[in-house]
Design a protein around this motif. Structure first.
Motif, PDB file in Angstrom:
ATOM      1  N   LEU A  19     -23.607 -47.128   3.753  1.00  0.00           N
ATOM      2  CA  LEU A  19     -23.045 -47.321   5.097  1.00  0.00           C
ATOM      3  C   LEU A  19     -21.894 -48.313   5.044  1.00  0.00           C
ATOM      4  O   LEU A  19     -21.967 -49.342   4.351  1.00  0.00           O
ATOM      5  CB  LEU A  19     -24.128 -47.856   6.052  1.00  0.00           C
ATOM      6  CG  LEU A  19     -25.388 -46.993   6.221  1.00  0.00           C
ATOM      7  CD1 LEU A  19     -26.449 -47.751   7.010  1.00  0.00           C
ATOM      8  CD2 LEU A  19     -25.046 -45.675   6.912  1.00  0.00           C
TER       9      LEU A  19
ATOM     10  N   GLU B  57     -30.601 -43.665  11.112  1.00  0.00           N
ATOM     11  CA  GLU B  57     -29.893 -42.382  11.156  1.00  0.00           C
ATOM     12  C   GLU B  57     -28.493 -42.610  11.711  1.00  0.00           C
ATOM     13  O   GLU B  57     -28.317 -43.341  12.687  1.00  0.00           O
ATOM     14  CB  GLU B  57     -30.657 -41.396  12.039  1.00  0.00           C
ATOM     15  CG  GLU B  57     -30.006 -40.019  12.110  1.00  0.00           C
ATOM     16  CD  GLU B  57     -30.794 -39.065  13.011  1.00  0.00           C
ATOM     17  OE1 GLU B  57     -30.327 -37.929  13.195  1.00  0.00           O
ATOM     18  OE2 GLU B  57     -31.859 -39.469  13.517  1.00  0.00           O
ATOM     19  N   ARG B  58     -27.518 -42.001  11.081  1.00  0.00           N
ATOM     20  CA  ARG B  58     -26.142 -42.158  11.565  1.00  0.00           C
ATOM     21  C   ARG B  58     -25.909 -41.349  12.841  1.00  0.00           C
ATOM     22  O   ARG B  58     -26.476 -40.280  13.032  1.00  0.00           O
ATOM     23  CB  ARG B  58     -25.134 -41.723  10.504  1.00  0.00           C
ATOM     24  CG  ARG B  58     -25.051 -42.670   9.328  1.00  0.00           C
ATOM     25  CD  ARG B  58     -23.871 -42.368   8.427  1.00  0.00           C
ATOM     26  NE  ARG B  58     -23.887 -41.009   7.883  1.00  0.00           N
ATOM     27  CZ  ARG B  58     -23.014 -40.548   6.977  1.00  0.00           C
ATOM     28  NH1 ARG B  58     -22.070 -41.354   6.502  1.00  0.00           N
ATOM     29  NH2 ARG B  58     -23.083 -39.314   6.531  1.00  0.00           N
ATOM     30  N   GLN B  59     -25.031 -41.862  13.685  1.00  0.00           N
ATOM     31  CA  GLN B  59     -24.661 -41.176  14.926  1.00  0.00           C
ATOM     32  C   GLN B  59     -23.272 -40.555  14.787  1.00  0.00           C
ATOM     33  O   GLN B  59     -22.440 -41.026  14.014  1.00  0.00           O
ATOM     34  CB  GLN B  59     -24.642 -42.155  16.108  1.00  0.00           C
ATOM     35  CG  GLN B  59     -25.996 -42.712  16.518  1.00  0.00           C
ATOM     36  CD  GLN B  59     -25.861 -43.622  17.730  1.00  0.00           C
ATOM     37  OE1 GLN B  59     -24.800 -43.726  18.322  1.00  0.00           O
ATOM     38  NE2 GLN B  59     -26.956 -44.285  18.097  1.00  0.00           N
ATOM     39  N   ASP B  60     -23.058 -39.525  15.621  1.00  0.00           N
ATOM     40  CA  ASP B  60     -21.740 -38.897  15.747  1.00  0.00           C
ATOM     41  C   ASP B  60     -21.238 -38.347  14.399  1.00  0.00           C
ATOM     42  O   ASP B  60     -21.973 -38.242  13.429  1.00  0.00           O
ATOM     43  CB  ASP B  60     -20.714 -39.883  16.330  1.00  0.00           C
ATOM     44  CG  ASP B  60     -21.204 -40.480  17.648  1.00  0.00           C
ATOM     45  OD1 ASP B  60     -21.878 -39.747  18.404  1.00  0.00           O
ATOM     46  OD2 ASP B  60     -20.926 -41.656  17.911  1.00  0.00           O
ATOM     47  N   GLY B  61     -19.966 -37.994  14.417  1.00  0.00           N
ATOM     48  CA  GLY B  61     -19.351 -37.469  13.191  1.00  0.00           C
ATOM     49  C   GLY B  61     -18.402 -38.501  12.632  1.00  0.00           C
ATOM     50  O   GLY B  61     -18.318 -39.609  13.141  1.00  0.00           O
ATOM     51  N   PRO B  62     -17.700 -38.143  11.574  1.00  0.00           N
ATOM     52  CA  PRO B  62     -16.795 -39.109  10.959  1.00  0.00           C
ATOM     53  C   PRO B  62     -15.656 -39.489  11.925  1.00  0.00           C
ATOM     54  O   PRO B  62     -15.196 -38.625  12.678  1.00  0.00           O
ATOM     55  CB  PRO B  62     -16.265 -38.388   9.736  1.00  0.00           C
ATOM     56  CG  PRO B  62     -16.493 -36.941  10.003  1.00  0.00           C
ATOM     57  CD  PRO B  62     -17.678 -36.862  10.917  1.00  0.00           C
TER      58      PRO B  62
ATOM     59  N   TYR C 174     -18.095 -42.552  10.789  1.00  0.00           N
ATOM     60  CA  TYR C 174     -19.439 -42.947  11.220  1.00  0.00           C
ATOM     61  C   TYR C 174     -19.434 -44.437  11.545  1.00  0.00           C
ATOM     62  O   TYR C 174     -19.399 -45.285  10.649  1.00  0.00           O
ATOM     63  CB  TYR C 174     -20.449 -42.634  10.119  1.00  0.00           C
ATOM     64  CG  TYR C 174     -20.520 -41.157   9.815  1.00  0.00           C
ATOM     65  CD1 TYR C 174     -21.242 -40.284  10.642  1.00  0.00           C
ATOM     66  CD2 TYR C 174     -19.866 -40.629   8.694  1.00  0.00           C
ATOM     67  CE1 TYR C 174     -21.306 -38.935  10.357  1.00  0.00           C
ATOM     68  CE2 TYR C 174     -19.934 -39.266   8.398  1.00  0.00           C
ATOM     69  CZ  TYR C 174     -20.648 -38.428   9.248  1.00  0.00           C
ATOM     70  OH  TYR C 174     -20.698 -37.078   8.964  1.00  0.00           O
ATOM     71  N   THR C 175     -19.457 -44.695  12.802  1.00  0.00           N
ATOM     72  CA  THR C 175     -19.352 -46.078  13.251  1.00  0.00           C
ATOM     73  C   THR C 175     -20.667 -46.632  13.801  1.00  0.00           C
ATOM     74  O   THR C 175     -20.812 -47.845  13.915  1.00  0.00           O
ATOM     75  CB  THR C 175     -18.285 -46.207  14.350  1.00  0.00           C
ATOM     76  OG1 THR C 175     -18.641 -45.342  15.436  1.00  0.00           O
ATOM     77  CG2 THR C 175     -16.909 -45.809  13.810  1.00  0.00           C
ATOM     78  N   HIS C 176     -21.594 -45.746  14.182  1.00  0.00           N
ATOM     79  CA  HIS C 176     -22.832 -46.192  14.822  1.00  0.00           C
ATOM     80  C   HIS C 176     -24.079 -45.691  14.087  1.00  0.00           C
ATOM     81  O   HIS C 176     -24.045 -44.655  13.428  1.00  0.00           O
ATOM     82  CB  HIS C 176     -22.889 -45.732  16.278  1.00  0.00           C
ATOM     83  CG  HIS C 176     -21.976 -46.505  17.173  1.00  0.00           C
ATOM     84  ND1 HIS C 176     -20.603 -46.321  17.171  1.00  0.00           N
ATOM     85  CD2 HIS C 176     -22.227 -47.465  18.106  1.00  0.00           C
ATOM     86  CE1 HIS C 176     -20.041 -47.134  18.061  1.00  0.00           C
ATOM     87  NE2 HIS C 176     -21.012 -47.832  18.636  1.00  0.00           N
ATOM     88  N   LEU C 177     -25.110 -46.442  14.227  1.00  0.00           N
ATOM     89  CA  LEU C 177     -26.383 -46.170  13.582  1.00  0.00           C
ATOM     90  C   LEU C 177     -27.495 -46.269  14.627  1.00  0.00           C
ATOM     91  O   LEU C 177     -27.415 -47.063  15.564  1.00  0.00           O
ATOM     92  CB  LEU C 177     -26.602 -47.227  12.480  1.00  0.00           C
ATOM     93  CG  LEU C 177     -27.773 -47.066  11.528  1.00  0.00           C
ATOM     94  CD1 LEU C 177     -27.464 -45.936  10.527  1.00  0.00           C
ATOM     95  CD2 LEU C 177     -27.992 -48.378  10.760  1.00  0.00           C
TER      96      LEU C 177
ATOM     97  N   GLY D 272     -14.344 -47.849  12.630  1.00  0.00           N
ATOM     98  CA  GLY D 272     -13.894 -46.606  12.013  1.00  0.00           C
ATOM     99  C   GLY D 272     -12.416 -46.536  11.715  1.00  0.00           C
ATOM    100  O   GLY D 272     -11.883 -45.459  11.451  1.00  0.00           O
TER     101      GLY D 272
END
Length: 251
Positions: free
Chosen positions: A228, A125-130, A132-135, A194
């Motif tokens: 991704l 699942e992706r983290q944070d908003g654009p 998107y640097t973390h998973l 990012g």
């Protein structure tokens, strides 16, 4: 003259007789008094004698009470000793029980089998908003039994020639990660920084190998249709943990 002398003689005789009677009476009184004296002393002595045994009896009873008190003290002392002994024995048993409990816990942890790819459901699942640097990787225990997750996942975003995503040391947990049935372990993964000019590649699926758990591999699909964006120069992964932590899993 003869008559006078006779009267005088009679009077003298009478006086003498009276005196004799008086002396006899006095002698009787003295004898009575003297006889009464020993009687009184005997009575007094008897009284004293009868009183003395009572006092001695009392002394013996008091002595008996003292002796009884000594026995009571001895019994009390014995009771305390027995009580202390029982307490020490109980404490020893308690410590033994506690030691056994600790040993049982360690034995249980040491005997917990390793989680396998077959008994886990791994998703991303992706983290944070654009941007998107973390998973976040999740590994749910579906085996129906407790198992242990070791170290970190060996992630291949691209071909094997690109190598695995390296781990971040500060993310390593202090204690073993044990998963109960239905419980999940998590890993934070950095894919890129990012940046607009960053050189990234797109992947729609990747593999996760549980090398520390004896092998086993799972293929994980991208959580989004477009794939991704990953940067081999910036990617990094954390260690398995039961929850993501502030600081340790921020990189």
């Amino acid at each position: 003259m003869r008559t006078y002398r006779n009267r005088t003689a009679v009077l003298v005789s009478a006086a003498t007789a009276a005196l004799a009677l008086s002396l006899t009476a006095c002698g009787g009184d003295d004898g009575g008094t003297k006889s009464a004296g020993p009687t009184d002393r005997t009575a007094s002595a008897a009284s004293s004698t009868s009183t003395t045994p009572v006092a001695q009896s009392g002394d013996k009873e008091q002595g008996g009470e003292t002796q009884s008190g000594g026995e009571g003290a001895a019994e009390q002392s014995g009771g305390k000793s027995q009580g202390q002994g029982a307490s020490q024995q109980g404490g020893g048993q308690g410590e033994s029980a506690q030691s056994g409990s600790d040993s049982g816990t360690k034995a249980t942890k040491a005997g917990t089998p390793l989680c396998t790819a077959k008994g886990l459901k791994i998703t991303a699942e992706r983290q944070d908003g654009p941007p998107y640097t973390h998973l976040t990787l999740s590994a749910k225990n579906t085996s129906g039994a407790s198992c242990e997750m070791k170290e970190y996942p060996h992630i291949h975003f691209l071909d094997n020639a690109r190598g695995i995503v390296p781990p971040v040391a500060k993310s390593k947990p202090a204690s073993p990660v044990i998963l109960e049935p239905g419980q999940s372990a998590y890993v934070a993964v950095r894919m890129s920084e990012g940046g607009r000019k960053e050189n990234t590649e797109t992947v729609k699926e990747f593999t996760v190998t549980l090398k520390a758990n004896g092998g086993g591999m799972a293929v994980v699909k991208s959580p989004v249709a477009e794939g991704l964006s990953v940067n081999p120069q910036k990617w990094a992964t954390g260690y398995w943990t039961t929850e993501l932590r502030n600081g340790a899993d921020e990189f």
